[in-house]
Design a protein around this motif. Structure first.
Motif, PDB file in Angstrom:
ATOM      1  N   UNK A 227       0.836  -1.206   0.000  1.00  0.00           N
ATOM      2  CA  UNK A 227       0.000   0.000   0.000  1.00  0.00           C
ATOM      3  C   UNK A 227       0.868   1.252   0.000  1.00  0.00           C
ATOM      4  N   UNK A 228       0.243   2.373  -0.320  1.00  0.00           N
ATOM      5  CA  UNK A 228       0.913   3.670  -0.330  1.00  0.00           C
ATOM      6  C   UNK A 228       0.134   4.642   0.557  1.00  0.00           C
ATOM      7  N   UNK A 229       0.857   5.458   1.307  1.00  0.00           N
ATOM      8  CA  UNK A 229       0.252   6.325   2.323  1.00  0.00           C
ATOM      9  C   UNK A 229       0.468   7.794   1.979  1.00  0.00           C
ATOM     10  N   UNK A 230      -0.607   8.599   2.085  1.00  0.00           N
ATOM     11  CA  UNK A 230      -0.534  10.046   1.810  1.00  0.00           C
ATOM     12  C   UNK A 230      -1.064  10.801   3.017  1.00  0.00           C
ATOM     13  N   UNK A 231      -0.315  11.813   3.464  1.00  0.00           N
ATOM     14  CA  UNK A 231      -0.778  12.665   4.567  1.00  0.00           C
ATOM     15  C   UNK A 231      -0.614  14.135   4.194  1.00  0.00           C
ATOM     16  N   UNK A 242       7.894   4.721  12.048  1.00  0.00           N
ATOM     17  CA  UNK A 242       7.336   3.415  11.698  1.00  0.00           C
ATOM     18  C   UNK A 242       7.052   3.328  10.199  1.00  0.00           C
ATOM     19  N   UNK A 243       6.621   4.433   9.592  1.00  0.00           N
ATOM     20  CA  UNK A 243       6.400   4.447   8.142  1.00  0.00           C
ATOM     21  C   UNK A 243       7.719   4.240   7.410  1.00  0.00           C
ATOM     22  N   UNK A 253       4.766   0.295  -0.156  1.00  0.00           N
ATOM     23  CA  UNK A 253       5.425   0.543  -1.438  1.00  0.00           C
ATOM     24  C   UNK A 253       5.780   2.004  -1.631  1.00  0.00           C
ATOM     25  N   UNK A 254       5.184   2.885  -0.853  1.00  0.00           N
ATOM     26  CA  UNK A 254       5.489   4.297  -1.015  1.00  0.00           C
ATOM     27  C   UNK A 254       4.739   5.152  -0.015  1.00  0.00           C
ATOM     28  N   UNK A 255       5.193   6.387   0.146  1.00  0.00           N
ATOM     29  CA  UNK A 255       4.527   7.324   1.058  1.00  0.00           C
ATOM     30  C   UNK A 255       4.762   8.737   0.549  1.00  0.00           C
ATOM     31  N   UNK A 256       3.778   9.597   0.795  1.00  0.00           N
ATOM     32  CA  UNK A 256       3.905  11.005   0.424  1.00  0.00           C
ATOM     33  C   UNK A 256       3.385  11.852   1.570  1.00  0.00           C
ATOM     34  N   UNK A 275      11.245   5.503  -1.987  1.00  0.00           N
ATOM     35  CA  UNK A 275       9.982   5.873  -2.636  1.00  0.00           C
ATOM     36  C   UNK A 275       9.111   6.746  -1.742  1.00  0.00           C
ATOM     37  N   UNK A 276       9.685   7.838  -1.280  1.00  0.00           N
ATOM     38  CA  UNK A 276       8.967   8.785  -0.434  1.00  0.00           C
ATOM     39  C   UNK A 276       9.005  10.160  -1.081  1.00  0.00           C
ATOM     40  N   UNK A 277       7.847  10.808  -1.118  1.00  0.00           N
ATOM     41  CA  UNK A 277       7.733  12.168  -1.643  1.00  0.00           C
ATOM     42  C   UNK A 277       7.414  13.087  -0.471  1.00  0.00           C
ATOM     43  N   UNK A 278       8.203  14.132  -0.278  1.00  0.00           N
ATOM     44  CA  UNK A 278       7.996  15.066   0.830  1.00  0.00           C
ATOM     45  C   UNK A 278       7.913  16.492   0.294  1.00  0.00           C
ATOM     46  N   UNK A 279       6.901  17.211   0.731  1.00  0.00           N
ATOM     47  CA  UNK A 279       6.740  18.611   0.336  1.00  0.00           C
ATOM     48  C   UNK A 279       6.565  19.473   1.586  1.00  0.00           C
TER      49      UNK A 279
END
Length: 530
Positions: A227-231, A242-243, A253-256, A275-279
């Motif tokens: 799964x992929x997590x977005x916050x 933990x993420x 599989x990924x997080x943003x 595979x992490x996107x941070x803004x």
């Protein structure tokens, strides 16, 4: 002529709105970054218009001799000391709905970015590597999106996701079945069920005592593998370490993330996770959103300073000067009843009915109903997300029906307010009145009579009426170091259901509640704050 200081960056169009409404403007967009200088000059102004850079502390408010209103262009008011402003009679306004579409679109953008690994692929290509096989992504179409929170922003995300042919499921205890059906989403009763099913999980809820760390390490482990997590909601809702670990282990599989537990985020476990996107908290950062909230706050502040109209106020009722003395004690009671209902209700609210009995029914009911509704919704949607003006709209968006009834005087009290809350599971009521001292009293809960004056910290229990309960509860609180200030009791019948409402000197924590709930007579235990 009233005078307003703009200490953050607002558009020229917003400045012109002030001028067109006969308000003098001092536009100093960088002054908010200099708190010492702001403290020196704030005494010259009737209004202060800000974004997030200006910190309106108690010290600054203490120097604001003329200040009547603080207007925040945006929803968050963490940078304003609202209690200090209230103590000085300064109205604090915000613009709660100006960022909804922008934040929702950013969540969708991050979902695409993490699904196709766009930032990493961009960096690789710019480095001349052309690693086409490395960045194998996944399609959005046909995937299941799990929304944790389906209020104003979450519902916009749902509509966009449905347009992308995704299946949308939502966990929100206060989302009614009718509202979910209208949105086209499936309501999920259990968060763990959502986590096990969702290919993408997106959070859209405020950070409160109940939602802090809602995605703990334990819950992250329950998420669907891959799964992929977005916050894009609030920092502190997720265990970030933990993420990061779940990403390294291949469970996720990924997080943003657009928001972080500590901001500005200079260091974070997510920054070197795969595979992490941070803004940098860009949810509200679009030209349209920034312009909309700037224009809206200029209109609101101008209306207040020139006409006395109050809109989207976080700490003041929308009433006229003539009505205020009569309504003030009843507004306090309405907020007490609404706050009580909001804190004890555990299921999606379908309808609220407010009965105004006796002379209170002769007053202007709109501010009373708005105050009660806002107080009831705050525990559910967050402190800054609802106020007396926005409460009816927020209720409608959540599918909550509101009904008012005026009745002639009846019963032991000449005038009182009774709130009836209908959820998907049950119907419950609470009633109160205003005594001759001008203070509110709760006089009935679930049809059981009692008399209790609201206290800042309270404990509410539903229990079986058996000998020894009062002593057992008192002993337990003594063991926990909680001092009892007031104690009100009531029961339906001997040996039946009973309730206790205690004023206590210290806040009752979740750990304490768990301990209290172990008493054999207790069916429900809740900590209340007024």
């Amino acid at each position: 002529m009233p005078k307003v200081l703009i200490s953050d960056k607002l558009s020229e169009a917003a400045v012109q709105i002030f001028r067109d409404n006969g308000v003098e403007v001092d536009f100093q967009p960088d002054l908010g970054k200099d708190p010492a200088r702001l403290a020196e000059v704030i005494g010259q102004y009737d209004g202060l218009a800000i974004r997030s850079a200006t910190k309106v502390t108690a010290d600054i408010i203490a120097r604001a001799d003329r200040l009547k209103v603080i207007g925040r262009a945006g929803i968050g008011v963490d940078n304003v000391d609202i209690p200090a402003a209230s103590a000085r009679g300064i109205v604090v306004m915000n613009t709660p709905f100006g960022n909804s579409i922008t934040t929702a679109e950013h969540a969708i953008a991050l979902m695409f970015a993490v699904a196709r690994q766009i930032p990493a692929a961009d960096a690789s290509t710019r480095a001349g590597k052309w690693e086409k096989s490395k960045f194998m992504g996944v399609e959005i179409t046909g995937k299941t999106l799990g929304l944790i929170g389906c209020g104003n922003i979450g519902s916009v995300v749902a509509s966009r996701a449905l347009g992308l042919r995704m299946k949308v499921i939502a966990y929100d205890p206060f989302l009614s079945a009718e509202r979910a059906q209208n949105l086209g989403v499936e309501k999920v009763a259990d968060l763990d069920d959502l986590l096990a099913r969702a290919d993408f999980v997106s959070l859209h809820l405020p950070r409160t005592e109940k939602t802090a760390n809602i995605l703990s390490a334990e819950r992250i482990a329950k998420m669907k593998k891959g799964a992929r997590l977005i916050n894009c909601a609030r920092g502190g809702l997720v265990d970030e370490a933990a993420v990061a670990e779940a990403l390294r282990a291949g469970h996720l599989a990924g997080a943003a993330f657009d928001v972080f537990a500590e901001e500005p985020a200079r260091q974070n476990p997510l920054f070197d996770a795969p595979n992490t996107v941070c803004t940098p908290h860009l949810g509200a950062s679009t030209t349209e959103a920034q312009e909309n909230v700037a224009l809206q706050i200029a209109e609101q502040m101008s209306d207040y300073l020139t006409k006395g109209a109050i809109s989207n106020a976080l700490n003041a009722p929308s009433v006229t000067a003539e009505e205020a003395p009569l309504l003030k004690p009843w507004i306090a009671l309405a907020e007490t009843l609404g706050g009580f209902a909001g804190q004890v209700t555990e299921h999606a609210i379908k309808e609220i009915e407010i009965e105004y009995v006796g002379r209170v029914g002769e007053l202007n009911l709109k501010p009373l109903t708005a105050a009660l509704t806002a107080a009831m919704l705050r525990p559910l949607v967050g402190e800054g997300a609802v106020n007396m003006v926005s409460a009816p709209l927020v209720a409608r968006e959540r599918g909550i029906q509101i009904a008012e009834t005026r009745k002639d005087a009846q019963g032991a009290y000449g005038s009182y307010i009774r709130l009836v809350v209908t959820t998907e599971k049950q119907t419950r009521s609470v009633a109160g009145t205003v005594f001759s001292d001008g203070k509110p009293r709760i006089i009935q809960i679930k049809g059981i009579d009692l008399e209790a004056e609201p206290q800042p910290h309270m404990l509410y229990t539903v229990n079986t009426d058996t000998p020894g309960y009062i002593g057992a509860l008192g002993a337990k609180l003594g063991e926990l170091g909680v001092n009892i200030a007031t104690f009100a009791l009531g029961r339906a019948e001997k040996g039946g259901e009973a309730i206790a409402l205690l004023g206590v000197d210290e806040p009752v924590t979740e750990a304490m509640l768990a301990d209290i709930a172990q008493l054999p007579q207790v069916r429900q235990a809740k900590a209340l704050h007024f």
